[in-house]
Design a protein around this motif. Structure first.
Motif, PDB file in Angstrom:
ATOM      1  N   MET A   1      18.932 -27.051   0.986  1.00  0.00           N
ATOM      2  CA  MET A   1      20.361 -26.879   1.302  1.00  0.00           C
ATOM      3  C   MET A   1      20.596 -27.141   2.786  1.00  0.00           C
ATOM      4  N   LYS A   2      21.511 -28.084   3.117  1.00  0.00           N
ATOM      5  CA  LYS A   2      21.830 -28.373   4.504  1.00  0.00           C
ATOM      6  C   LYS A   2      22.557 -27.184   5.129  1.00  0.00           C
ATOM      7  N   THR A   3      22.340 -27.025   6.418  1.00  0.00           N
ATOM      8  CA  THR A   3      22.927 -25.865   7.086  1.00  0.00           C
ATOM      9  C   THR A   3      23.367 -26.236   8.490  1.00  0.00           C
ATOM     10  N   SER A   4      24.261 -25.441   9.064  1.00  0.00           N
ATOM     11  CA  SER A   4      24.788 -25.697  10.407  1.00  0.00           C
ATOM     12  C   SER A   4      24.979 -24.378  11.135  1.00  0.00           C
ATOM     13  N   ALA A   5      24.918 -24.446  12.450  1.00  0.00           N
ATOM     14  CA  ALA A   5      25.301 -23.283  13.251  1.00  0.00           C
ATOM     15  C   ALA A   5      26.813 -23.081  13.143  1.00  0.00           C
ATOM     16  N   LEU A   6      27.258 -21.851  13.266  1.00  0.00           N
ATOM     17  CA  LEU A   6      28.676 -21.524  13.334  1.00  0.00           C
ATOM     18  C   LEU A   6      28.982 -21.159  14.784  1.00  0.00           C
ATOM     19  N   ILE A   7      29.909 -21.912  15.393  1.00  0.00           N
ATOM     20  CA  ILE A   7      30.140 -21.781  16.827  1.00  0.00           C
ATOM     21  C   ILE A   7      31.611 -21.474  17.100  1.00  0.00           C
ATOM     22  N   LYS A  30      19.779 -18.855  10.055  1.00  0.00           N
ATOM     23  CA  LYS A  30      19.471 -17.449  10.266  1.00  0.00           C
ATOM     24  C   LYS A  30      20.559 -16.561   9.667  1.00  0.00           C
ATOM     25  N   LEU A  31      20.204 -15.299   9.427  1.00  0.00           N
ATOM     26  CA  LEU A  31      21.167 -14.305   8.944  1.00  0.00           C
ATOM     27  C   LEU A  31      21.586 -13.439  10.117  1.00  0.00           C
ATOM     28  N   THR A  32      22.846 -13.570  10.502  1.00  0.00           N
ATOM     29  CA  THR A  32      23.404 -12.748  11.573  1.00  0.00           C
ATOM     30  C   THR A  32      24.287 -11.674  10.950  1.00  0.00           C
ATOM     31  N   VAL A  33      24.079 -10.440  11.362  1.00  0.00           N
ATOM     32  CA  VAL A  33      24.894  -9.330  10.878  1.00  0.00           C
ATOM     33  C   VAL A  33      25.787  -8.851  12.014  1.00  0.00           C
ATOM     34  N   ILE A  34      27.089  -8.735  11.716  1.00  0.00           N
ATOM     35  CA  ILE A  34      28.052  -8.204  12.677  1.00  0.00           C
ATOM     36  C   ILE A  34      28.310  -6.750  12.320  1.00  0.00           C
ATOM     37  N   LEU A  35      27.978  -5.869  13.236  1.00  0.00           N
ATOM     38  CA  LEU A  35      28.089  -4.423  13.024  1.00  0.00           C
ATOM     39  C   LEU A  35      29.174  -3.871  13.937  1.00  0.00           C
ATOM     40  N   GLY A  36      30.031  -3.042  13.378  1.00  0.00           N
ATOM     41  CA  GLY A  36      31.067  -2.436  14.211  1.00  0.00           C
ATOM     42  C   GLY A  36      31.893  -1.454  13.406  1.00  0.00           C
ATOM     43  N   THR A 183      16.908 -20.437   0.649  1.00  0.00           N
ATOM     44  CA  THR A 183      17.791 -21.591   0.837  1.00  0.00           C
ATOM     45  C   THR A 183      17.831 -22.059   2.291  1.00  0.00           C
ATOM     46  N   GLY A 184      17.528 -21.156   3.245  1.00  0.00           N
ATOM     47  CA  GLY A 184      17.611 -21.510   4.656  1.00  0.00           C
ATOM     48  C   GLY A 184      19.022 -21.657   5.161  1.00  0.00           C
ATOM     49  N   ILE A 185      19.999 -21.105   4.432  1.00  0.00           N
ATOM     50  CA  ILE A 185      21.401 -21.247   4.802  1.00  0.00           C
ATOM     51  C   ILE A 185      21.741 -20.360   6.002  1.00  0.00           C
ATOM     52  N   THR A 186      22.679 -20.830   6.815  1.00  0.00           N
ATOM     53  CA  THR A 186      23.243 -19.996   7.874  1.00  0.00           C
ATOM     54  C   THR A 186      24.133 -18.941   7.220  1.00  0.00           C
ATOM     55  N   ALA A 187      23.880 -17.672   7.513  1.00  0.00           N
ATOM     56  CA  ALA A 187      24.657 -16.605   6.888  1.00  0.00           C
ATOM     57  C   ALA A 187      25.161 -15.644   7.956  1.00  0.00           C
TER      58      ALA A 187
END
Length: 362
Positions: A1-7, A30-36, A183-187
């Motif tokens: 699965m193709k993936t991209s950074a989210l900027i 990578k899997l980035t988690v936003i906590l708040g 999958t290696g998807i950006t999440a």
């Protein structure tokens, strides 16, 4: 699965009294988690990424592609909603096939894509059922399969486990983590649950009042918080107001607090006063030769240990918290001296003006 950074490049968004500002990159693959906390802007950030909202300023990129003004269906983004958002009149298989069909894929190919992702999310046996017959965890698996079926470059998950009970939540966390790795998807996943954030994230971003206050690995944010909000929001910490800071040698300092003169190893510039000393409970232990002194005010039995809270004369900023073995808890009212490693505490600028409150999410 193709993936991209989210900027997010200099993004600003205002809605009545709320203002969001973002200048951050969510790494590809990578899997980035936003906590708040609630109201910090986590879901608004996802809505901007998905195209449900448009920024007032700045640009949003999927890798090298500027998607700022593109509608949601033109973006390579899959979304898992908190409330599942499944079509009640369609079968599970048709729900998952809907996205590929809407993007021009033929019925047969869309069905094959649905079958693949239903298998991946382990929900194939319910392919012919309607969403109303599924449990909350099963619905969330269908929602995840549907988001993946369009083969997005970026996967957005908005508090996807909040409606599930504790055991299902753990199972789904593991499922999402495994699928992201497979999958290696950006999440990018948003949550207010600290345990969830720490257990899932490759990168962790802490959000407050419409801005990300710090972003890095979970270990970095836990060990090296850059500001008081991050330090107190992640985990449990003691905060002591600093009265004076004196240099000893190299990066070693003596910090004067109501709990005593505490040796601290600090690299970089020492902040001006007012400043606060941050200490994690796991970095303290009872010792007659320690720097930190207080009187036992509270004790909580947790099964495998005691959580002990010390009061400090003349400092209402917090109680000192440390962990103690079950076999040897001190008594209420007893004077205790604690030892720490000088490199395990942090000097941070500013003070929090909410005496007696122990921040953090258990």
């Amino acid at each position: 699965m193709k993936t991209s950074a989210l900027i997010f490049n200099g993004v600003e968004f205002r809605r009545e009294e709320f203002f969001l500002k973002a200048d951050n990159t969510f790494p590809a693959g990578k899997l980035t988690v936003i906590l708040g906390p609630s109201g910090s802007g986590k879901t608004t950030l996802l809505d901007l990424a998905a195209g449900f909202l448009k920024p007032d300023k700045g640009s949003i990129m999927e890798g090298n592609l500027d998607v700022t003004m593109l509608s949601p269906e033109k973006r390579q983004v899959g979304v898992v909603f908190q409330d599942h958002a499944l079509f009640p009149h369609l079968s599970v298989r048709d729900n998952v096939a809907y996205g590929p069909r809407a993007r021009g894929m033929g019925r047969r190919q869309a069905g094959m894509a649905a079958d693949r992702y239903l298998e991946m999310t382990r929900i194939s046996r319910y392919a012919k059922k309607k969403p109303s017959s599924l449990s909350g965890g099963e619905k969330q698996r269908v929602s995840l399969a549907r988001a993946l079926a369009i083969k997005p470059k970026i996967l957005l998950l908005d508090e996807p486990f909040s409606s599930l009970d504790a055991s299902l939540r753990r199972d789904m966390r593991n499922e999402v983590r495994n699928i992201q790795r497979e999958t290696g998807i950006t999440a990018v996943l948003v949550t207010h649950d600290q345990e969830e954030a720490l257990s899932l994230a490759d990168f962790l971003a802490v959000m407050k009042d419409g801005e990300i206050t710090q972003m890095g690995s979970p270990a970095d944010l836990w060990t090296f918080p850059e500001n008081l909000f991050t330090a107190l929001f992640i985990g449990r910490s003691t905060r002591l107001k600093i009265r004076k800071i004196s240099s000893l040698k190299d990066n070693l300092y003596t910090v004067e607090t109501a709990a005593g003169s505490i040796r601290v190893e600090h690299k970089g510039t020492i902040p001006d006063l007012p400043a606060t000393l941050i200490i994690r409970p796991e970095n303290l232990r009872v010792s007659g030769s320690g720097d930190i002194r207080g009187t036992v005010k509270e004790a909580e039995y947790t099964g495998d240990q005691w959580k002990i809270y010390l009061s400090v004369p003349g400092d209402s900023s917090d109680l000192i918290e440390f962990n103690c073995p079950v076999a040897a808890p001190p008594s209420i009212g007893e004077s205790v001296t604690l030892m720490h490693q000088p490199g395990s505490v942090r000097i941070l600028p500013g003070v929090m003006n909410d005496p007696g409150i122990r921040l953090g999410i258990s």
